[in-house]
Design a protein around this motif. Structure first.
Motif, mmCIF file in Angstrom:
data_model
loop_
_atom_site.group_PDB
_atom_site.id
_atom_site.type_symbol
_atom_site.label_atom_id
_atom_site.label_comp_id
_atom_site.label_asym_id
_atom_site.label_seq_id
_atom_site.Cartn_x
_atom_site.Cartn_y
_atom_site.Cartn_z
ATOM 1 N N LYS A 1 0.861 -1.174 0.000
ATOM 2 C CA LYS A 1 0.000 0.000 0.000
ATOM 3 C C LYS A 1 0.901 1.229 0.000
ATOM 4 O O LYS A 1 1.647 1.463 0.957
ATOM 5 C CB LYS A 1 -0.933 0.014 1.211
ATOM 6 C CG LYS A 1 -1.914 1.189 1.203
ATOM 7 C CD LYS A 1 -2.840 1.167 2.410
ATOM 8 C CE LYS A 1 -3.891 0.099 2.270
ATOM 9 N NZ LYS A 1 -4.884 0.149 3.390
ATOM 10 N N LYS B 1 -2.860 3.599 -1.874
ATOM 11 C CA LYS B 1 -3.322 2.752 -2.977
ATOM 12 C C LYS B 1 -2.624 1.406 -2.944
ATOM 13 O O LYS B 1 -1.406 1.326 -2.746
ATOM 14 C CB LYS B 1 -3.051 3.433 -4.321
ATOM 15 C CG LYS B 1 -3.604 2.650 -5.513
ATOM 16 C CD LYS B 1 -3.424 3.420 -6.805
ATOM 17 C CE LYS B 1 -4.019 2.652 -7.986
ATOM 18 N NZ LYS B 1 -3.885 3.394 -9.256
ATOM 19 N N SER C 1 -7.059 -2.330 -6.397
ATOM 20 C CA SER C 1 -6.280 -1.152 -6.814
ATOM 21 C C SER C 1 -7.151 -0.106 -7.498
ATOM 22 O O SER C 1 -6.669 0.976 -7.837
ATOM 23 C CB SER C 1 -5.148 -1.572 -7.753
ATOM 24 O OG SER C 1 -5.665 -2.181 -8.932
ATOM 25 N N SER D 1 -10.675 1.240 -3.023
ATOM 26 C CA SER D 1 -10.369 2.369 -2.139
ATOM 27 C C SER D 1 -11.512 2.667 -1.183
ATOM 28 O O SER D 1 -11.320 3.336 -0.163
ATOM 29 C CB SER D 1 -10.050 3.618 -2.966
ATOM 30 O OG SER D 1 -11.209 4.108 -3.622
ATOM 31 N N ASP E 1 -14.249 8.276 -5.387
ATOM 32 C CA ASP E 1 -13.059 7.662 -4.817
ATOM 33 C C ASP E 1 -13.021 7.930 -3.322
ATOM 34 O O ASP E 1 -13.912 8.550 -2.751
ATOM 35 C CB ASP E 1 -11.782 8.156 -5.508
ATOM 36 C CG ASP E 1 -11.613 9.668 -5.407
ATOM 37 O OD1 ASP E 1 -12.114 10.263 -4.419
ATOM 38 O OD2 ASP E 1 -10.978 10.256 -6.293
ATOM 39 N N ASN E 2 -11.960 7.425 -2.680
ATOM 40 C CA ASN E 2 -11.878 7.516 -1.228
ATOM 41 C C ASN E 2 -11.814 8.950 -0.738
ATOM 42 O O ASN E 2 -12.186 9.245 0.391
ATOM 43 C CB ASN E 2 -10.649 6.731 -0.738
ATOM 44 C CG ASN E 2 -10.726 6.405 0.729
ATOM 45 O OD1 ASN E 2 -11.791 6.092 1.250
ATOM 46 N ND2 ASN E 2 -9.590 6.498 1.408
#
Length: 235
Positions: free
Chosen positions: A41, A45, A77, A82, A176-177
């Motif tokens: 990580k 990511k 990924s 995420s 996304d995160n």
């Protein structure tokens, strides 16, 4: 049982020791290992660093193992991966904690939660004949924790994650995160868990049948190497 085994490491040296063991003995009385990939990580990511195929045919891509391991990495990924993390359970013993996450959130949830920044993990497709024995050996080689889940069930997790990812891309334009709030993340995790609980006997049986063929292939290759003296097949 044919399992996806997720093994974490605080340092790189124990990881290399485990890989050395798998390369030297891909087939033993404790396990048979088809494929593994090193995960890290980095900046939040999950990335794949190196991949290993223990049947000795690096250019052969027709086996299920390639599809399954690569699919897990692809999901973890990507945008869905995420968002899967965020487990907030109590900080217990590392392996016990990871096992609890697998039970509650699946293997994808365990990978997201237990692979820490700048640490290493090994994700392997393994036929285990003695799970306790293999875990003890991994711990003796320096692994922090080793958890597993039925590979057919993990394949079903991956299928659901991909479907949800496609659906959410249409609805939310690939959140996304950094942009998704906690409610959205929890909604995704709940949806994954709900679909996993439904199960799919036909899909799972199809995976088990294909895995049986892959491991038969590995055992045949190991026997050929053993007969020619190229590599031992057991400890």
């Amino acid at each position: 049982m044919d399992n996806i085994v997720f093994i974490t490491f605080k340092q790189e040296q124990p990881l290399e020791a485990v890989l050395g063991r798998f390369r030297e003995h891909p087939v033993t009385d404790e396990y048979s290992v088809l494929q593994a990939v090193i995960l890290r990580k980095l900046s939040g990511k999950i990335v794949s660093e190196r991949e290993f195929r223990f049947a000795g045919d690096e250019d052969d891509t027709h086996h299920l193992t390639n599809d399954l391991i690569d699919s897990i990495v692809s999901v973890m990924s990507g945008p869905v991966g995420s968002l899967i993390g965020g487990y907030t359970g109590p900080l217990l013993d590392a392996e016990l904690n990871a096992n609890r996450i697998v039970e509650e959130s699946g293997m994808l949830g365990a990978i997201a939660a237990k692979l820490n920044e700048n640490e290493w993990a090994l994700l392997a497709l393994v036929r285990e004949y003695n799970e306790i024995s293999l875990s003890s050996r991994l711990n003796a080689l320096g692994a922090s924790a080793a958890v597993r889940k039925d590979a057919a069930l993990v394949a079903y997790e991956v299928m659901n994650a991909r479907e949800i990812g496609s659906e959410w891309q249409e609805r939310f334009k690939e959140p996304d995160n950094g942009t998704a709030d906690d409610a959205l993340k929890e909604s995704l995790r709940s949806e994954l868990q709900e679909r996993a609980n439904r199960g799919s006997f036909e899909q799972e049986q199809s995976v088990r049948d294909r895995l049986r063929g892959d491991f038969d292939y590995l055992h045949g290759k190991a026997a050929m190497r053993s007969n020619t003296g190229a590599s031992p097949s057991s400890d």
